[in-house]
Design an enzyme around this catalytic site. Sequence first.
Site, PDB file in Angstrom:
ATOM      1  N   ASP A 232       0.867  -1.185   0.000  1.00  0.00           N
ATOM      2  CA  ASP A 232       0.000   0.000   0.000  1.00  0.00           C
ATOM      3  C   ASP A 232       0.902   1.234   0.000  1.00  0.00           C
ATOM      4  O   ASP A 232       1.553   1.521   1.005  1.00  0.00           O
ATOM      5  CB  ASP A 232      -0.897   0.028   1.244  1.00  0.00           C
ATOM      6  CG  ASP A 232      -1.983  -1.038   1.240  1.00  0.00           C
ATOM      7  OD1 ASP A 232      -1.723  -2.139   0.717  1.00  0.00           O
ATOM      8  OD2 ASP A 232      -3.074  -0.784   1.774  1.00  0.00           O
TER       9      ASP A 232
ATOM     10  N   LYS B 100      -6.938   3.274  -3.132  1.00  0.00           N
ATOM     11  CA  LYS B 100      -7.309   3.305  -1.710  1.00  0.00           C
ATOM     12  C   LYS B 100      -7.529   4.744  -1.268  1.00  0.00           C
ATOM     13  O   LYS B 100      -6.789   5.646  -1.663  1.00  0.00           O
ATOM     14  CB  LYS B 100      -6.191   2.643  -0.894  1.00  0.00           C
ATOM     15  CG  LYS B 100      -6.358   2.681   0.616  1.00  0.00           C
ATOM     16  CD  LYS B 100      -5.185   1.964   1.279  1.00  0.00           C
ATOM     17  CE  LYS B 100      -5.176   2.163   2.787  1.00  0.00           C
ATOM     18  NZ  LYS B 100      -4.013   1.500   3.426  1.00  0.00           N
TER      19      LYS B 100
ATOM     20  N   LYS C 237     -10.249   0.235  -2.155  1.00  0.00           N
ATOM     21  CA  LYS C 237     -10.111   0.009  -0.715  1.00  0.00           C
ATOM     22  C   LYS C 237     -10.500   1.272   0.036  1.00  0.00           C
ATOM     23  O   LYS C 237      -9.949   2.345  -0.195  1.00  0.00           O
ATOM     24  CB  LYS C 237      -8.677  -0.389  -0.366  1.00  0.00           C
ATOM     25  CG  LYS C 237      -8.448  -0.579   1.136  1.00  0.00           C
ATOM     26  CD  LYS C 237      -7.054  -1.107   1.426  1.00  0.00           C
ATOM     27  CE  LYS C 237      -6.763  -1.120   2.923  1.00  0.00           C
ATOM     28  NZ  LYS C 237      -5.424  -1.662   3.237  1.00  0.00           N
TER      29      LYS C 237
END
Length: 238
Positions: A104, A168, A197
């Site tokens: 991430d 995300k 996400k």
Amino acid sequence: MEKKNINEVIANLSVEQLAGMIDHTFLKPFGTAENIEKLCAEARQYQFAMVAINPAEVETCVKLLEGSGVRVGAAIGFPLGQNTVECKAFETRDAIAKGATEIDTVINVRALQKGQTDIVKKEIEDMVSICKPAGVICKVILETCYLTDEEKETVCRIAKEAGVDFVKTSTGFGTAGANVHDVALMRRVVGPVIGVKAAGGIRDLDTALALIQVGATRIGTSSGIQIVEAYKELKKGL
């Protein structure tokens, strides 16, 4: 994508499937070995998608989760995203070498706001080029609380073209976390194939379901157990 009816979401989502959408998170700058052991034990028990941790904890989590099916995710350029492109690439390679199976990465928000989209494009493309050959899932963190809708759309388009696995919303360290508007916007731009996400401030079942309803396919939270237990009770009553 058309917004789903919430009853349709609940009818088609089992408890196990919800648990499998949760990234169980411990990204605080402090804590003990017991915190990490507890995180991994909980992730193993509930069969969460992954544990999201800082790179220094990757090797420990890989050992603790061996044979569990739970993935280990490292947060790169976290939480500010102000590292150089080269630094993020090194962090990514190092985390993968230590066993991370998901990455991430926080984008350089300041570069984006200065109109330096070439920097954002480069760091995302580098992440994809490192992750894909290794079979590692790559996620791009926008930190939506600092961006205009136009900037969010720009990053989502760059990420989609680069071939990321997920976009995300947030680190959880910004001024705000995930919300329905941003998740719906991101889903609209990236389309049905790339994951979205939602992370940051997701502490209860109602919030999680509302985000799933508009297109979230992963939920980053440290409240995963409470969310799953609440969903068990909800499903029992149907």
